[in-house]
Design a protein around this motif. Structure first.
Motif, PDB file in Angstrom:
ATOM      1  N   GLY A   1       0.795  -1.144   0.006  1.00 26.64           N
ATOM      2  CA  GLY A   1       0.074  -0.007  -0.058  1.00 26.64           C
ATOM      3  C   GLY A   1       0.680   1.285   0.016  1.00 26.64           C
ATOM      4  O   GLY A   1       0.229   2.320   0.077  1.00 26.64           O
ATOM      5  N   GLU A   2       2.162   1.130  -0.016  1.00 25.99           N
ATOM      6  CA  GLU A   2       2.902   2.198  -0.031  1.00 25.99           C
ATOM      7  C   GLU A   2       3.012   3.169  -1.372  1.00 25.99           C
ATOM      8  O   GLU A   2       2.781   2.522  -2.300  1.00 25.99           O
ATOM      9  CB  GLU A   2       4.514   1.816   0.199  1.00 25.99           C
ATOM     10  CG  GLU A   2       4.731   1.246   1.383  1.00 25.99           C
ATOM     11  CD  GLU A   2       5.081  -0.245   1.392  1.00 25.99           C
ATOM     12  OE1 GLU A   2       4.741  -0.701   0.162  1.00 25.99           O
ATOM     13  OE2 GLU A   2       5.098  -1.012   2.239  1.00 25.99           O
ATOM     14  N   LYS A   3       3.085   4.291  -1.232  1.00 27.31           N
ATOM     15  CA  LYS A   3       3.351   5.197  -2.244  1.00 27.31           C
ATOM     16  C   LYS A   3       4.770   5.061  -3.030  1.00 27.31           C
ATOM     17  O   LYS A   3       5.477   4.516  -2.168  1.00 27.31           O
ATOM     18  CB  LYS A   3       3.112   6.565  -1.970  1.00 27.31           C
ATOM     19  CG  LYS A   3       1.513   6.803  -1.441  1.00 27.31           C
ATOM     20  CD  LYS A   3       1.229   8.382  -1.115  1.00 27.31           C
ATOM     21  CE  LYS A   3      -0.124   8.319  -0.599  1.00 27.31           C
ATOM     22  NZ  LYS A   3      -0.493   9.847  -0.191  1.00 27.31           N
ATOM     23  N   PRO A   4       4.788   5.498  -3.969  1.00 19.79           N
ATOM     24  CA  PRO A   4       6.253   5.306  -4.845  1.00 19.79           C
ATOM     25  C   PRO A   4       7.292   5.971  -4.113  1.00 19.79           C
ATOM     26  O   PRO A   4       8.386   5.337  -4.014  1.00 19.79           O
ATOM     27  CB  PRO A   4       5.975   6.120  -5.952  1.00 19.79           C
ATOM     28  CG  PRO A   4       4.537   5.983  -6.408  1.00 19.79           C
ATOM     29  CD  PRO A   4       4.121   6.019  -5.178  1.00 19.79           C
TER      30      PRO A   4
ATOM     31  N   LEU B   1      10.233   3.809  -2.440  1.00 18.51           N
ATOM     32  CA  LEU B   1      11.831   3.859  -2.972  1.00 18.51           C
ATOM     33  C   LEU B   1      12.630   4.071  -1.831  1.00 18.51           C
ATOM     34  O   LEU B   1      13.942   3.546  -1.887  1.00 18.51           O
ATOM     35  CB  LEU B   1      11.632   5.239  -3.860  1.00 18.51           C
ATOM     36  CG  LEU B   1      13.108   5.922  -3.927  1.00 18.51           C
ATOM     37  CD1 LEU B   1      13.647   4.957  -5.175  1.00 18.51           C
ATOM     38  CD2 LEU B   1      13.110   7.346  -4.697  1.00 18.51           C
ATOM     39  N   LEU B   2      12.063   4.560  -0.650  1.00 18.72           N
ATOM     40  CA  LEU B   2      13.097   4.760   0.519  1.00 18.72           C
ATOM     41  C   LEU B   2      12.931   3.262   1.035  1.00 18.72           C
ATOM     42  O   LEU B   2      14.263   2.959   1.617  1.00 18.72           O
ATOM     43  CB  LEU B   2      12.301   5.788   1.296  1.00 18.72           C
ATOM     44  CG  LEU B   2      12.523   7.117   1.163  1.00 18.72           C
ATOM     45  CD1 LEU B   2      11.752   8.051   2.111  1.00 18.72           C
ATOM     46  CD2 LEU B   2      13.859   7.392   1.272  1.00 18.72           C
ATOM     47  N   LEU B   3      12.003   2.529   1.249  1.00 12.47           N
ATOM     48  CA  LEU B   3      12.161   1.076   1.720  1.00 12.47           C
ATOM     49  C   LEU B   3      12.844   0.091   0.859  1.00 12.47           C
ATOM     50  O   LEU B   3      13.636  -0.714   1.462  1.00 12.47           O
ATOM     51  CB  LEU B   3      10.714   0.613   2.166  1.00 12.47           C
ATOM     52  CG  LEU B   3       9.897   1.300   2.972  1.00 12.47           C
ATOM     53  CD1 LEU B   3       8.587   1.053   3.125  1.00 12.47           C
ATOM     54  CD2 LEU B   3      10.699   1.231   4.436  1.00 12.47           C
ATOM     55  N   TYR B   4      12.541   0.136  -0.386  1.00 14.42           N
ATOM     56  CA  TYR B   4      12.856  -0.887  -1.239  1.00 14.42           C
ATOM     57  C   TYR B   4      13.963  -0.616  -2.352  1.00 14.42           C
ATOM     58  O   TYR B   4      14.739  -1.530  -2.997  1.00 14.42           O
ATOM     59  CB  TYR B   4      11.917  -1.535  -1.879  1.00 14.42           C
ATOM     60  CG  TYR B   4      10.550  -2.028  -0.904  1.00 14.42           C
ATOM     61  CD1 TYR B   4      11.233  -2.947   0.086  1.00 14.42           C
ATOM     62  CD2 TYR B   4       9.570  -1.392  -0.956  1.00 14.42           C
ATOM     63  CE1 TYR B   4      10.015  -3.177   0.997  1.00 14.42           C
ATOM     64  CE2 TYR B   4       8.563  -1.810   0.163  1.00 14.42           C
ATOM     65  CZ  TYR B   4       8.730  -2.672   1.153  1.00 14.42           C
ATOM     66  OH  TYR B   4       7.691  -3.118   2.046  1.00 14.42           O
TER      67      TYR B   4
ATOM     68  N   SER C   1      15.211   2.122  -5.632  1.00 14.39           N
ATOM     69  CA  SER C   1      14.672   2.360  -7.085  1.00 14.39           C
ATOM     70  C   SER C   1      14.032   1.154  -7.864  1.00 14.39           C
ATOM     71  O   SER C   1      13.190   1.387  -8.756  1.00 14.39           O
ATOM     72  CB  SER C   1      15.300   3.391  -7.774  1.00 14.39           C
ATOM     73  OG  SER C   1      16.639   2.555  -8.199  1.00 14.39           O
ATOM     74  N   LYS C   2      14.702  -0.115  -7.834  1.00 12.43           N
ATOM     75  CA  LYS C   2      14.400  -1.011  -8.801  1.00 12.43           C
ATOM     76  C   LYS C   2      13.130  -1.677  -8.402  1.00 12.43           C
ATOM     77  O   LYS C   2      12.723  -2.580  -9.125  1.00 12.43           O
ATOM     78  CB  LYS C   2      15.569  -2.287  -8.475  1.00 12.43           C
ATOM     79  CG  LYS C   2      16.839  -1.800  -9.014  1.00 12.43           C
ATOM     80  CD  LYS C   2      17.845  -3.023  -8.827  1.00 12.43           C
ATOM     81  CE  LYS C   2      19.273  -2.162  -9.322  1.00 12.43           C
ATOM     82  NZ  LYS C   2      20.041  -2.989 -10.053  1.00 12.43           N
ATOM     83  N   SER C   3      12.376  -1.306  -7.137  1.00 14.20           N
ATOM     84  CA  SER C   3      10.972  -1.709  -6.755  1.00 14.20           C
ATOM     85  C   SER C   3      10.289  -0.824  -7.752  1.00 14.20           C
ATOM     86  O   SER C   3       8.958  -1.157  -7.402  1.00 14.20           O
ATOM     87  CB  SER C   3      10.866  -1.618  -5.203  1.00 14.20           C
ATOM     88  OG  SER C   3      10.688  -0.425  -4.882  1.00 14.20           O
ATOM     89  N   LEU C   4      10.526   0.130  -8.347  1.00 11.15           N
ATOM     90  CA  LEU C   4       9.311   1.091  -9.072  1.00 11.15           C
ATOM     91  C   LEU C   4       9.530   0.745 -10.416  1.00 11.15           C
ATOM     92  O   LEU C   4      10.397   0.659 -10.998  1.00 11.15           O
ATOM     93  CB  LEU C   4       9.872   2.552  -8.616  1.00 11.15           C
ATOM     94  CG  LEU C   4       9.732   2.846  -7.143  1.00 11.15           C
ATOM     95  CD1 LEU C   4      10.475   4.442  -7.078  1.00 11.15           C
ATOM     96  CD2 LEU C   4       8.571   2.645  -6.607  1.00 11.15           C
ATOM     97  N   SER C   5       8.447   1.047 -10.975  1.00  8.30           N
ATOM     98  CA  SER C   5       8.084   0.930 -12.214  1.00  8.30           C
ATOM     99  C   SER C   5       8.728   2.602 -12.787  1.00  8.30           C
ATOM    100  O   SER C   5       9.055   3.203 -12.373  1.00  8.30           O
ATOM    101  CB  SER C   5       6.668   0.988 -12.840  1.00  8.30           C
ATOM    102  OG  SER C   5       5.790   2.057 -12.346  1.00  8.30           O
ATOM    103  N   ASN C   6       8.778   2.404 -14.135  1.00 13.26           N
ATOM    104  CA  ASN C   6       9.184   3.714 -14.772  1.00 13.26           C
ATOM    105  C   ASN C   6       8.188   4.823 -14.666  1.00 13.26           C
ATOM    106  O   ASN C   6       8.588   6.146 -14.429  1.00 13.26           O
ATOM    107  CB  ASN C   6       9.398   3.610 -16.350  1.00 13.26           C
ATOM    108  CG  ASN C   6      10.690   2.568 -16.579  1.00 13.26           C
ATOM    109  OD1 ASN C   6      11.545   2.382 -15.865  1.00 13.26           O
ATOM    110  ND2 ASN C   6      10.861   2.254 -17.742  1.00 13.26           N
TER     111      ASN C   6
END
Length: 74
Positions: A2-5, A9-12, A14-19
């Motif tokens: 449920g986290e926001k981008p 990013l902080l937790l996991y 940049s590789k955990s985010l989509s483009n």
């Protein structure tokens, strides 16, 4: 998840985010007409993928729905 981008990013990292999510972080806000998610999607679709961003001009960015001069410069 449920986290926001930004939180992801902080937790996991940049590789955990989509483009699209990376662009959402960079863009920060949407417009009255479009959410930041829609603007990010418009941007990705218009330029043909994140890898082509380095070849796009500010004038080309400004033509994308939801991208003004300031967002194009940033």
């Amino acid at each position: 998840m449920g986290e926001k981008p930004r939180e992801r990013l902080l937790l996991y990292g940049s590789k955990s985010l989509s483009n699209e999510e990376l662009f959402m972080i960079i863009l920060k806000t949407g417009t009255k007409k479009y959410s930041v998610k829609e603007v990010a999607n418009n941007l990705l679709t218009s330029i043909g993928g994140i890898e082509k961003l380095k070849n796009i001009t500010i004038n080309s960015l400004i033509k994308i729905e939801g991208i003004g001069k300031i967002k194009a410069i940033e």
